[in-house]
Design an enzyme around this catalytic site. Structure first.
Site, PDB file in Angstrom:
ATOM      1  N   ARG A 247       0.857  -1.177   0.000  1.00  0.00           N
ATOM      2  CA  ARG A 247       0.000   0.000   0.000  1.00  0.00           C
ATOM      3  C   ARG A 247       0.899   1.234   0.000  1.00  0.00           C
ATOM      4  O   ARG A 247       1.936   1.261   0.672  1.00  0.00           O
ATOM      5  CB  ARG A 247      -0.916   0.031   1.235  1.00  0.00           C
ATOM      6  N   GLU A 276      -3.758   7.599  -4.254  1.00  0.00           N
ATOM      7  CA  GLU A 276      -4.357   7.038  -5.464  1.00  0.00           C
ATOM      8  C   GLU A 276      -5.786   7.569  -5.680  1.00  0.00           C
ATOM      9  O   GLU A 276      -6.527   7.744  -4.711  1.00  0.00           O
ATOM     10  CB  GLU A 276      -4.408   5.514  -5.349  1.00  0.00           C
ATOM     11  N   HIS A 294      -1.530   0.503  -9.906  1.00  0.00           N
ATOM     12  CA  HIS A 294      -2.152  -0.450  -8.980  1.00  0.00           C
ATOM     13  C   HIS A 294      -2.859  -1.568  -9.752  1.00  0.00           C
ATOM     14  O   HIS A 294      -4.077  -1.787  -9.611  1.00  0.00           O
ATOM     15  CB  HIS A 294      -3.136   0.258  -8.040  1.00  0.00           C
TER      16      HIS A 294
END
Length: 331
Positions: A247, A276, A294
């Site tokens: 993450r 993000e 991602h």
């Protein structure tokens, strides 16, 4: 009357699995709400979801009703006792609120291991060899960009450290071993499943100081936010590389960018970012690093495994009272 399971998001790949696992024991209710406000009304007494007993959660539903944080969890009807999240990371889920009301939350560990680990290995190779720089230069009309030979390295003989030796970390280790790297790992405790040639280092800064490459594979929590910060990055060798498929907020992004700018870090390979879908423009402007949007689990095989695992958790909850992947915070 069969108990109702709310589908917060589509089953893109595991539709037949849903019939196999839940057909005959549950009624699947598609989410019709078009806003967070409407969702809360639908969960209230007399609403469309007022008698659901469990939820299948797909993260794309967040674009419609927002994240499943404490506010949303507390708005669910009292009949709802299980929240099956489709994903290994569950930092967006209000687990404290779920625990307080006696609701189980499950995730999908194992289902993402292969896809995430192969993504990490790609980023490892791409950053060591500067392949993203080479490809971008070719697509822009060039061919062999100057500077690559002076900065690219082979993998053999390099010390690669895995931060977090869970399922994904184990996959990483097994995928990297054939390259002839010296493999280390740091974890809260030794993992008995780790290969014997992958050395456990208990002290964090001793671990970091030996590395040519740091592979980050720890979950995001209150304790791990900013875990790899200025001190940790500066403990690593000059010219070392960080690969992050965990993450974004696990790393202090500002400290990482500063280290890239002054040359302490030789490169980074990132599939995750702090804000993000926003990505810091300074990262985009660095040609010698590799960035992915991602996509670590963006393939049909991994997504079917994730969907099926979430459904298995719901089936086990309905038939036994609990699912196999109950997250630690709800135990």
């Amino acid at each position: 009357m069969a108990p109702k399971i709310l589908l917060m998001g589509e089953l893109f790949w595991a539709g037949p699995d849903a019939e196999e696992l839940l057909g005959g024991i549950a009624e699947l209710v598609p989410m019709k709400s078009q806003s967070r406000e409407e969702f809360f009304k639908d969960c209230a007494p007399g609403g469309r979801y007022s008698d659901i007993v469990g939820i299948y959660h797909e993260h794309l539903s967040d674009k419609i009703v927002g994240p499943p944080n404490d506010e949303l969890i507390n708005a669910l009807p009292s009949t709802c006792r299980w929240f099956a999240h489709k994903g290994a990371g569950y930092d967006s889920v209000g687990v404290k609120a779920a625990k307080a009301r006696g609701m189980g939350v499950s995730n999908t560990p194992g289902a993402v291991d292969e896809a995430t680990a192969t993504t990490a290995v790609f980023l490892l190779i791409a950053t060591m060899r500067r392949f993203s720089w080479c490809e971008a230069n070719l697509r822009a009309g060039g061919f062999n960009p100057p500077g690559v030979e002076e900065s690219a390295r082979d993998l053999s003989g390099k010390t690669v450290g895995i931060l977090g030796m869970g399922g994904i970390g184990l996959k990483m280790a097994n995928y990297i071993r054939p390259f002839g790297c010296n493999l280390l790992y740091h974890n809260r405790r030794p993992n008995s499943l780790a290969p014997p040639d992958v050395k456990y280092v208990s002290e964090l800064y001793n671990f970091l100081g030996q590395l040519d490459v740091l592979m980050v594979s720890i979950p995001l929590s209150e304790k791990t936010r900013g875990f790899v910060g200025e001190k940790e990055i500066r403990t690593m060798k000059k010219g070392s590389i960080i690969v992050n498929t965990a993450r974004g907020p696990v790393i202090d992004e500002e400290a990482m960018i500063k280290a890239l700018q002054d040359g302490h870090l030789g490169s980074v390979g990132l599939d995750v970012f702090t804000k993000e879908p926003e990505v810091d423009q300074r990262l985009k402007d660095m040609k010698h690093i590799t960035l992915l949007p991602h996509v670590g689990t963006e393939n049909q095989d991994a997504r079917r495994k994730m969907e099926r695992t979430a459904l298995v958790n719901l089936k086990e909850f309905l038939t036994t009272g609990t699912g196999p992947n109950l997250v630690p915070e709800c135990q």
